[in-house]
Design a protein around this motif. Sequence first.
Motif, PDB file in Angstrom:
ATOM      1  N   PRO A 296       0.807  -1.220   0.000  1.00 21.06           N
ATOM      2  CA  PRO A 296       0.000   0.000   0.000  1.00 21.06           C
ATOM      3  C   PRO A 296       0.844   1.276   0.000  1.00 21.06           C
ATOM      4  N   LEU A 297       0.467   2.190  -0.868  1.00 21.14           N
ATOM      5  CA  LEU A 297       1.013   3.547  -0.870  1.00 21.14           C
ATOM      6  C   LEU A 297       0.059   4.453  -0.103  1.00 21.14           C
ATOM      7  N   GLY A 298       0.556   5.624   0.296  1.00 19.70           N
ATOM      8  CA  GLY A 298      -0.302   6.572   0.999  1.00 19.70           C
ATOM      9  C   GLY A 298      -1.569   6.854   0.217  1.00 19.70           C
ATOM     10  N   GLY A 299      -2.712   6.783   0.882  1.00 23.92           N
ATOM     11  CA  GLY A 299      -3.995   7.017   0.250  1.00 23.92           C
ATOM     12  C   GLY A 299      -4.680   5.763  -0.260  1.00 23.92           C
TER      13      GLY A 299
ATOM     14  N   ALA B 119      -0.952  11.215   2.571  1.00 27.24           N
ATOM     15  CA  ALA B 119      -2.164  10.590   3.116  1.00 27.24           C
ATOM     16  C   ALA B 119      -1.855   9.212   3.697  1.00 27.24           C
ATOM     17  N   ALA B 120      -2.649   8.822   4.676  1.00 26.28           N
ATOM     18  CA  ALA B 120      -2.505   7.493   5.261  1.00 26.28           C
ATOM     19  C   ALA B 120      -3.169   6.456   4.357  1.00 26.28           C
ATOM     20  N   ALA B 121      -2.721   5.201   4.485  1.00 24.19           N
ATOM     21  CA  ALA B 121      -3.314   4.072   3.759  1.00 24.19           C
ATOM     22  C   ALA B 121      -4.012   3.160   4.755  1.00 24.19           C
ATOM     23  N   SER B 122      -4.931   2.358   4.237  1.00 23.55           N
ATOM     24  CA  SER B 122      -5.585   1.355   5.083  1.00 23.55           C
ATOM     25  C   SER B 122      -5.546   0.001   4.380  1.00 23.55           C
ATOM     26  N   TYR B 123      -5.445  -1.052   5.195  1.00 22.20           N
ATOM     27  CA  TYR B 123      -5.381  -2.421   4.698  1.00 22.20           C
ATOM     28  C   TYR B 123      -6.270  -3.240   5.631  1.00 22.20           C
TER      29      TYR B 123
ATOM     30  N   LEU C 283       0.188   3.762   7.776  1.00 18.63           N
ATOM     31  CA  LEU C 283      -0.723   2.662   7.450  1.00 18.63           C
ATOM     32  C   LEU C 283      -1.479   2.220   8.690  1.00 18.63           C
ATOM     33  N   ARG C 284      -2.772   1.992   8.501  1.00 11.78           N
ATOM     34  CA  ARG C 284      -3.593   1.341   9.520  1.00 11.78           C
ATOM     35  C   ARG C 284      -4.050   0.002   8.945  1.00 11.78           C
ATOM     36  N   MET C 285      -3.698  -1.072   9.634  1.00 13.18           N
ATOM     37  CA  MET C 285      -4.032  -2.421   9.188  1.00 13.18           C
ATOM     38  C   MET C 285      -4.949  -3.068  10.216  1.00 13.18           C
ATOM     39  N   THR C 286      -6.106  -3.538   9.764  1.00 12.27           N
ATOM     40  CA  THR C 286      -7.056  -4.171  10.672  1.00 12.27           C
ATOM     41  C   THR C 286      -7.385  -5.561  10.170  1.00 12.27           C
TER      42      THR C 286
END
Length: 254
Positions: free
Chosen positions: A52-55, A87-91, A118-121
């Motif tokens: 993941p890249l930002g955003g 920007a932050a990324a999410s996974y 990155l926020r990974m959940t």
Amino acid sequence: MTGRGVRAVARIGAVADGRGGTALPVLAGEGPLALRRSRGGAVILVGAMSAPLGGDRLRIEADVGPGARLVVGSAAATVALPGLDGAAASYDIRLTVGDDAALRWLPEPLISAKGSSLRMTTRIELAPTARLLLREEQILGRHAEAPGDLTTRLTVHRDGGPLYDQELSYGPAAPAWSGPAVLGPYRAVGQLLLVDPDLARDPAKPLILTDSPKEGRATLTPLAGPALLVTAVAADGLRLRRLLDRGLGAARHR
């Protein structure tokens, strides 16, 4: 793709084929989330582009139906990288495992590169007789590099009730993450979660696997349910994997 990153979803559906095996009627990926079935029957996540890249907003969904068996791995480590606009990324990962089904979720490490966010959940729903082996590994920074900002959350429900819920944050935005109460000098952290109904009859006992400044630190901890958790910190990914493998071996040969 949008101006603020890629949106992509990968879906896996596994069902018992009625002959003692498992069929995959759903195996679909988008953008950077490409899925392949190996000769051994495992599903492999293959990165089709840097992510993941930002955003970016990435999501993986896997549904293992009653009686099915599924192994999921990845072809290489996942590297979280900064985007152009900060920007932050999410996974997000969503896993469902039915009765008498088994899932082995064993990806390669996630590497948090400098400047990334990155926020990974990971959220998992288990039926009462489901089995799960899950491995998570995070490497904080590439070689001789400071890490980016990384937050991970793992939430597991079994039979409709909570089994495990933990959130961890590392990097410049997380106060004291590198202090002695958290990681100290280590830059590789991971956990291995085993859920097995057989543990209700033969529960694990707490065990310190190692407490060596050079080798790393690792423990095996029983959970309130038919489950156990191996947690480890180490100087690098190779040492971390060795400690998690040692914990799995200890769990299987109690």
